[in-house]
Motif scaffolding. Structure first.
Motif, PDB file in Angstrom:
ATOM      1  N   CYS A 116      18.947 -10.983 -66.444  1.00 51.59           N
ATOM      2  CA  CYS A 116      17.497 -11.197 -66.464  1.00 51.59           C
ATOM      3  C   CYS A 116      17.205 -12.674 -66.687  1.00 51.59           C
ATOM      4  O   CYS A 116      17.837 -13.327 -67.530  1.00 51.59           O
ATOM      5  CB  CYS A 116      16.845 -10.379 -67.575  1.00 51.59           C
ATOM      6  N   LYS A 117      16.244 -13.180 -65.938  1.00 50.99           N
ATOM      7  CA  LYS A 117      15.827 -14.577 -66.060  1.00 50.99           C
ATOM      8  C   LYS A 117      14.332 -14.668 -66.351  1.00 50.99           C
ATOM      9  O   LYS A 117      13.637 -15.530 -65.827  1.00 50.99           O
ATOM     10  CB  LYS A 117      16.157 -15.333 -64.768  1.00 50.99           C
ATOM     11  N   TYR A 121      16.009 -18.774 -71.525  1.00 54.76           N
ATOM     12  CA  TYR A 121      17.455 -18.679 -71.333  1.00 54.76           C
ATOM     13  C   TYR A 121      17.771 -17.308 -70.737  1.00 54.76           C
ATOM     14  O   TYR A 121      17.187 -16.295 -71.139  1.00 54.76           O
ATOM     15  CB  TYR A 121      18.204 -18.869 -72.665  1.00 54.76           C
ATOM     16  N   SER A 122      18.698 -17.284 -69.807  1.00 54.48           N
ATOM     17  CA  SER A 122      19.063 -16.015 -69.162  1.00 54.48           C
ATOM     18  C   SER A 122      19.704 -15.080 -70.173  1.00 54.48           C
ATOM     19  O   SER A 122      20.387 -15.501 -71.110  1.00 54.48           O
ATOM     20  CB  SER A 122      20.042 -16.269 -68.011  1.00 54.48           C
ATOM     21  N   SER A 124      21.863 -11.252 -70.427  1.00 54.56           N
ATOM     22  CA  SER A 124      22.646 -10.308 -69.629  1.00 54.56           C
ATOM     23  C   SER A 124      23.257  -9.233 -70.516  1.00 54.56           C
ATOM     24  O   SER A 124      23.361  -9.394 -71.740  1.00 54.56           O
ATOM     25  CB  SER A 124      23.752 -11.037 -68.854  1.00 54.56           C
ATOM     26  N   LYS A 150      12.168 -10.003 -62.692  1.00 54.89           N
ATOM     27  CA  LYS A 150      13.124 -11.117 -62.722  1.00 54.89           C
ATOM     28  C   LYS A 150      14.496 -10.653 -63.176  1.00 54.89           C
ATOM     29  O   LYS A 150      15.353 -11.467 -63.503  1.00 54.89           O
ATOM     30  CB  LYS A 150      12.611 -12.227 -63.640  1.00 54.89           C
ATOM     31  N   CYS A 151      14.705  -9.341 -63.217  1.00 58.78           N
ATOM     32  CA  CYS A 151      16.000  -8.771 -63.597  1.00 58.78           C
ATOM     33  C   CYS A 151      16.678  -8.149 -62.377  1.00 58.78           C
ATOM     34  O   CYS A 151      16.009  -7.555 -61.524  1.00 58.78           O
ATOM     35  CB  CYS A 151      15.826  -7.713 -64.679  1.00 58.78           C
TER      36      CYS A 151
END
Length: 210
Positions: A116-117, A121-122, A124, A150-151
């Motif tokens: 996910c973004k 910060y990403s 996961s 966004k995932c």
């Protein structure tokens, strides 16, 4: 010689009879007038006829009554606007090189990743499939359902060496967007999404979009 007077007498009687009927038809006083067997039909008197009822030019208008029950609003198939934690589910198979799941089998021990973004910060998370090929990933608490678009979920690895090439069926190789699942009657502490089904295949061609 007697036949001539007899004929003359018969002729006189016929003439008298004929004159009798002619005078009877003229109807002089003292004679009966013979009426026809069926009297002539005369139209009914207008004083005894039924009055005519005027026919309306248009049929009477009867407005429709409103329905007893209002129409049912179709259920919404969009995620709620409120923020909540998210979880993702799916199934991973081993298939042939054809673009179909016909004859495929679920993979036990395959790994998938949620990336996910939607934050600075990403974030996961990974999961491993069970014997039915099913996986369930609960995203980190920093990820909410508001920007869920966004995932993506990706195939990582297969536990079967002869079926370890990630295919792009349902975007398993390039990353699949999440599909929101309508919640059941059981209240969950997260919004549930689905992806796939995904599949690995033999090394019959290079991975990529199909």
């Amino acid at each position: 010689m007697d036949s001539v007077p007899s004929k003359a007498l018969l002729l006189v009687q016929l003439l008298l009879l004929l004159s009798y009927f002619q005078e009877a038809s003229c109807g002089p006083p003292g004679w009966m007038v013979i009426s026809p067997a069926h009297p002539p039909v005369h139209p009914p008197s207008p004083h005894h006829s039924h009055p005519l009822i005027p026919v309306p030019s248009h049929a009477p208008y009867h407005p429709r009554a409103p329905p007893v029950h209002p129409p049912v609003k179709p259920p919404s198939h969009y995620p709620p606007s409120s923020r909540s934690l998210i979880a993702v589910q799916g199934v991973v198979y081993c298939k042939s090189c054809k673009d179909t799941l016909y004859g495929s089998k679920p993979i036990f021990g395959a790994q998938v990743k949620l990336l996910c973004k939607n934050t600075k910060y990403s974030a996961s998370a990974t999961a491993t499939t069970d014997k039915n090929g099913y996986f369930f990933i609960q995203a980190p608490k920093t990820v909410t359902s508001f920007p869920f678009h966004k995932c993506k979920v990706y195939l990582v690895s297969s536990s079967i060496s002869s079926c370890s090439q990630p295919s792009n069926l349902n975007s398993g190789f390039t990353g699949a967007f999440l599909r929101w699942e309508k919640p059941s009657s059981i209240k969950l502490p997260f919004s549930l999404y689905s992806v796939g089904p995904f599949a690995f295949e033999p090394k019959c061609r290079a991975p990529g979009p199909k």
